[in-house]
Design an enzyme around this catalytic site. Structure first.
Site, PDB file in Angstrom:
ATOM      1  N   HIS A 141      28.618 -13.083  31.150  1.00 17.28           N
ATOM      2  CA  HIS A 141      27.595 -13.832  31.878  1.00 17.28           C
ATOM      3  C   HIS A 141      28.099 -14.390  33.211  1.00 17.28           C
ATOM      4  CE1 HIS A 141      24.338 -17.041  32.104  1.00 17.28           C
ATOM      5  NE2 HIS A 141      23.646 -15.960  31.790  1.00 17.28           N
ATOM      6  N   LYS A 143      29.000 -14.795  37.084  1.00 23.01           N
ATOM      7  CA  LYS A 143      28.391 -14.301  38.328  1.00 23.01           C
ATOM      8  C   LYS A 143      29.390 -14.565  39.450  1.00 23.01           C
ATOM      9  CE  LYS A 143      25.104 -14.158  35.357  1.00 23.01           C
ATOM     10  NZ  LYS A 143      23.893 -14.952  35.321  1.00 23.01           N
ATOM     11  N   ASP A 148      36.272  -9.307  50.186  1.00 20.10           N
ATOM     12  CA  ASP A 148      37.460  -9.652  50.962  1.00 20.10           C
ATOM     13  C   ASP A 148      37.928 -11.060  50.607  1.00 20.10           C
ATOM     14  OD1 ASP A 148      37.482  -7.146  52.110  1.00 20.10           O
ATOM     15  OD2 ASP A 148      36.385  -7.744  53.898  1.00 20.10           O
TER      16      ASP A 148
END
Length: 488
Positions: A141, A143, A148
């Site tokens: 889950h 995110k 870079d």
């Protein structure tokens, strides 16, 4: 007062010192999407994307990544999604079938696709639980959207609704040290995940468990998988991962806090949040003010107790109205979820009244149209903002008078929903931002305000209305999920 909290956080999680202008707070789904595409198009060395899933029709996003790979032969791209969610539609189009062609075009040395599979759903249970609700037993889950030397922390996934009409939170950090740290987390979970490659089958991909992985497959041996995973990941969460302290102290520190249970026996998210909330119940931080938000209203009983035990000068809980819930109108069992969260919200207000906090704690429901009608939005934001008591210029003691115009000094942002799933079943990644910088505090205050623009206060009477009544079948379904070991 900030040091009261950061001194303890230094013992729990890595510490990253940043300047306030290294943090940019994005406001809307479209701004998040355009920023993400812009960063990808300019990528020089690496892109790593950890998400629950990538929408099966996100051809524009994939095209942006493809163009970046074509323009820069030194660019490496790594995807990490959830195996259950990322292959749910198979043999129809899915996240896996959308991404696999990139490997055919650029090769496995430049493009990596990994899918994490929970060790909690195997064997007979996996066969019996319908695909539509099997995510209730554990997911990847996190995110993490790294490009870079920058990273976007959010609760948003990578699909059309999250780019258009599903409100979330999005913080962009321009920090090589922070981007490097979360790259290690991303890669660490990739080493414990299935590998996706192009395939000639109807599904369009093949999913295998590489011999080079740091653990046996969770489907073959869940217990051995957990033991190996713990050895592989646990050292990444400790304060020893803090970069060297700056010679000139900064006004802002960032603490990554993660919940990688069931892979680890302990994680850092819950201990850090527990420490913060307990500190808010004591001087000099009492009485503080806070806003807590979660699109899916299902905080654990222990988290609720910690929140209410702060006895805030003012406390606001912001959640989605059923019409702004992503499951509203869904078919089958998942269509019951908005009513389930309504029932839990009602129970929360009952507890607020029981604790004698009705004058200081309010529940607000966010609604912007109806998700099943043209122009309707859903609400998916989550996090916590804390404003400490003000100190009177003529006194060193905190004022007990709440001042709404004062801005937060602390916020938590990331993937966690503060639920049983977050603390027992899913992989979650968040950061705590602690700051005394007036400019950043002002921007955090503005974030709270714009998230609340479409929210209205509700009381217990609201849940007595006929259209808000929760049926016995919904309550029974909630009970069945708990009995089977899952969670909303």
């Amino acid at each position: 007062m900030l040091a009261t909290i950061t001194t303890d956080l230094d013992k729990i999680a890595p510490r990253f010192e940043v300047q306030s202008d290294q943090i940019e707070i994005l406001r809307t789904p479209s701004e998040f999407y355009e920023t993400l595409k812009d960063k990808i198009s300019k990528a020089q060395s690496r892109i790593y994307l950890s998400t629950l899933y990538i929408g099966k029709t996100e051809h524009e996003l994939i095209s942006t990544i493809r163009t970046a790979l074509q323009q820069n032969p030194n660019l490496h791209v790594s995807f990490l999604t959830d195996a259950l969610r990322g292959t749910r539609e198979t043999p129809a189009a899915s996240s896996a079938s959308l991404l696999a062609p990139l490997i055919s075009e650029f090769g496995p040395d430049r493009v990596e696709i990994r899918m994490f599979h929970t060790p909690n759903l195997t064997g007979l249970r996996k066969k019996l639980v319908p695909k539509r609700i099997n995510e209730g037993w554990g997911l990847q889950h996190m995110k993490l959207y790294g490009v870079d030397d920058e990273i976007i922390m959010s609760g948003a996934n990578l699909s059309t609704d999250y780019f258009t009409n599903r409100q979330d939170r999005y913080h962009l950090f321009r920090s090589k040290e922070l981007a490097d740290y979360f790259s290690k987390i991303h890669n660490g979970v990739c080493d414990l995940s299935f590998k996706v490659s192009p395939g000639s089958s109807e599904a369009g991909y093949a999913m295998t468990w590489p011999a080079s992985n740091q653990a046996p497959s969770p489907l073959a041996s869940p217990s051995d998988f957990k033991k190996s995973a713990s050895k592989h990941l646990s050292h990444l969460l400790t304060p020893s991962n803090s970069p060297p302290a700056s010679s000139t102290p900064t006004a802002t520190t960032v603490y990554p806090i993660l919940s990688l249970v069931p892979l680890l026996s302990t994680s850092t998210e819950l201990p850090a949040l527990t420490n913060i909330l307990q500190s808010l119940s004591r001087e000099p931080l009492h009485p503080s003010s806070w806003t807590f938000t979660a699109g899916y209203f299902n905080m654990t009983p222990s988290f609720r107790r910690l929140l209410l035990n702060t006895h805030p000068a003012s406390g606001t809980v912001l959640t989605a109205h059923p019409h702004a819930n992503g499951f509203f109108g869904s078919k089958g069992v998942s269509g019951m979820l908005p009513d389930a969260y309504t029932h839990l919200a009602k129970m929360f207000l009952r507890r607020v009244r029981y604790e004698g906090l009705s004058d200081s704690v309010q529940l607000r429901e966010w609604k912007k149209g109806r998700v099943d009608e043209e122009g309707g939005w859903t609400y998916h934001a989550k996090g916590l903002w804390v404003t400490f008591p003000s100190v009177s210029p003529s006194s060193s003691s905190p004022s007990t008078e709440p001042k709404s115009q004062e801005d937060p000094s602390l916020t938590v942002i990331g993937s966690s929903n503060y639920t049983k799933r977050s603390y027992e079943l899913d992989l979650e990644a968040n950061v705590i931002i602690a700051t005394s910088d007036p400019a950043l505090r002002k921007r955090l205050g503005e974030e709270v305000k714009w998230l609340g623009e479409y929210a209205k206060p509700v009381d217990e009477k609201e849940f007595e209305k006929p259209d808000r009544k929760v049926s016995m079948s919904v309550r029974l379904s909630m009970w069945i999920v708990r009995v089977l070991g899952g969670a909303l």
